[in-house]
Design a protein around this motif. Structure first.
Motif, PDB file in Angstrom:
ATOM      1  N   ASP A   8      -7.069   5.924   3.990  1.00  0.00           N
ATOM      2  CA  ASP A   8      -6.002   6.445   3.144  1.00  0.00           C
ATOM      3  C   ASP A   8      -4.684   5.723   3.418  1.00  0.00           C
ATOM      4  OD1 ASP A   8      -5.048   8.234   1.153  1.00  0.00           O
ATOM      5  OD2 ASP A   8      -4.064   9.382   2.747  1.00  0.00           O
ATOM      6  N   THR A  10      -4.371   2.711   4.636  1.00  0.00           N
ATOM      7  CA  THR A  10      -4.530   1.338   4.142  1.00  0.00           C
ATOM      8  C   THR A  10      -4.360   1.282   2.632  1.00  0.00           C
ATOM      9  OG1 THR A  10      -6.061   0.886   5.943  1.00  0.00           O
ATOM     10  CG2 THR A  10      -6.074  -0.651   4.092  1.00  0.00           C
ATOM     11  N   ARG A  11      -4.927   2.252   1.934  1.00  0.00           N
ATOM     12  CA  ARG A  11      -4.783   2.308   0.475  1.00  0.00           C
ATOM     13  C   ARG A  11      -3.324   2.488   0.089  1.00  0.00           C
ATOM     14  NH1 ARG A  11      -3.845   6.202  -2.735  1.00  0.00           N
ATOM     15  NH2 ARG A  11      -4.259   7.792  -1.158  1.00  0.00           N
ATOM     16  N   GLN A  12      -2.619   3.386   0.777  1.00  0.00           N
ATOM     17  CA  GLN A  12      -1.210   3.599   0.488  1.00  0.00           C
ATOM     18  C   GLN A  12      -0.382   2.352   0.799  1.00  0.00           C
ATOM     19  OE1 GLN A  12      -0.050   7.045   2.703  1.00  0.00           O
ATOM     20  NE2 GLN A  12      -1.077   8.472   1.335  1.00  0.00           N
ATOM     21  N   LEU A  14      -1.402  -0.785   0.743  1.00  0.00           N
ATOM     22  CA  LEU A  14      -1.669  -1.796  -0.282  1.00  0.00           C
ATOM     23  C   LEU A  14      -0.961  -1.458  -1.588  1.00  0.00           C
ATOM     24  CD1 LEU A  14      -5.429  -2.546   0.356  1.00  0.00           C
ATOM     25  CD2 LEU A  14      -3.485  -4.052   0.775  1.00  0.00           C
ATOM     26  N   TRP A  15      -0.922  -0.180  -1.952  1.00  0.00           N
ATOM     27  CA  TRP A  15      -0.232   0.218  -3.171  1.00  0.00           C
ATOM     28  C   TRP A  15       1.269  -0.043  -3.057  1.00  0.00           C
ATOM     29  CZ3 TRP A  15      -0.898   0.479  -7.967  1.00  0.00           C
ATOM     30  CH2 TRP A  15      -0.048   1.177  -8.790  1.00  0.00           C
ATOM     31  N   ILE A  16       1.835   0.206  -1.893  1.00  0.00           N
ATOM     32  CA  ILE A  16       3.259  -0.074  -1.679  1.00  0.00           C
ATOM     33  C   ILE A  16       3.516  -1.575  -1.736  1.00  0.00           C
ATOM     34  CG2 ILE A  16       5.056  -0.019   0.099  1.00  0.00           C
ATOM     35  CD1 ILE A  16       4.175   2.850   0.677  1.00  0.00           C
ATOM     36  N   VAL A  18       1.892  -3.710  -3.531  1.00  0.00           N
ATOM     37  CA  VAL A  18       1.841  -4.071  -4.950  1.00  0.00           C
ATOM     38  C   VAL A  18       3.141  -3.673  -5.645  1.00  0.00           C
ATOM     39  CG1 VAL A  18       0.721  -3.486  -7.145  1.00  0.00           C
ATOM     40  CG2 VAL A  18      -0.659  -4.034  -5.150  1.00  0.00           C
ATOM     41  N   ARG A  19       3.634  -2.460  -5.367  1.00  0.00           N
ATOM     42  CA  ARG A  19       4.883  -2.009  -5.989  1.00  0.00           C
ATOM     43  C   ARG A  19       6.066  -2.856  -5.558  1.00  0.00           C
ATOM     44  NH1 ARG A  19       5.293   3.986  -4.518  1.00  0.00           N
ATOM     45  NH2 ARG A  19       7.487   3.420  -4.681  1.00  0.00           N
ATOM     46  N   THR A  72      11.620   1.639   0.109  1.00  0.00           N
ATOM     47  CA  THR A  72      10.209   1.967  -0.049  1.00  0.00           C
ATOM     48  C   THR A  72       9.445   1.765   1.247  1.00  0.00           C
ATOM     49  OG1 THR A  72      10.310   1.313  -2.371  1.00  0.00           O
ATOM     50  CG2 THR A  72       8.138   1.455  -1.384  1.00  0.00           C
TER      51      THR A  72
END
Length: 88
Positions: A8, A10-12, A14-16, A18-19, A72
């Motif tokens: 979870d 790691t997913r967060q 990676l999403w950050i 990308v943003r 962020t």
């Protein structure tokens, strides 16, 4: 630390990532397409014509969005990472 928690986080992360990188990548894409169209229409094939404006606009966008990126990343660190470090 549970493996689901690691996935979870790691997913967060990676999403950050990308943003945070999206504004720079979008500017590079748009400028590259516009200059490519200009070169195709005018038959001007100069390499610096693509490089210099793209780098200049990416630096400008980076300067403008630097506070967003810092906020962020710091928010993710203080809200997600630090509680995991302190809790373990």
């Amino acid at each position: 630390m549970d493996e689901n928690l690691v996935f979870d986080l790691t997913r967060q992360a990676l999403w950050i990532a990308v943003r945070m990188s999206a504004p720079l990548l979008i500017v590079a894409l748009v400028v590259g397409v516009v200059i490519g169209l200009f070169q195709a229409l005018t038959s001007v094939q100069e390499m610096t014509l693509t490089f210099v404006p793209k780098v200049a606009l990416m630096l400008a966008v980076f300067w403008v969005t630097m506070s967003f990126m810092t906020t962020t990343l710091a928010g993710f660190f203080t809200d997600q990472i630090l509680p995991q470090i302190i809790g373990s």
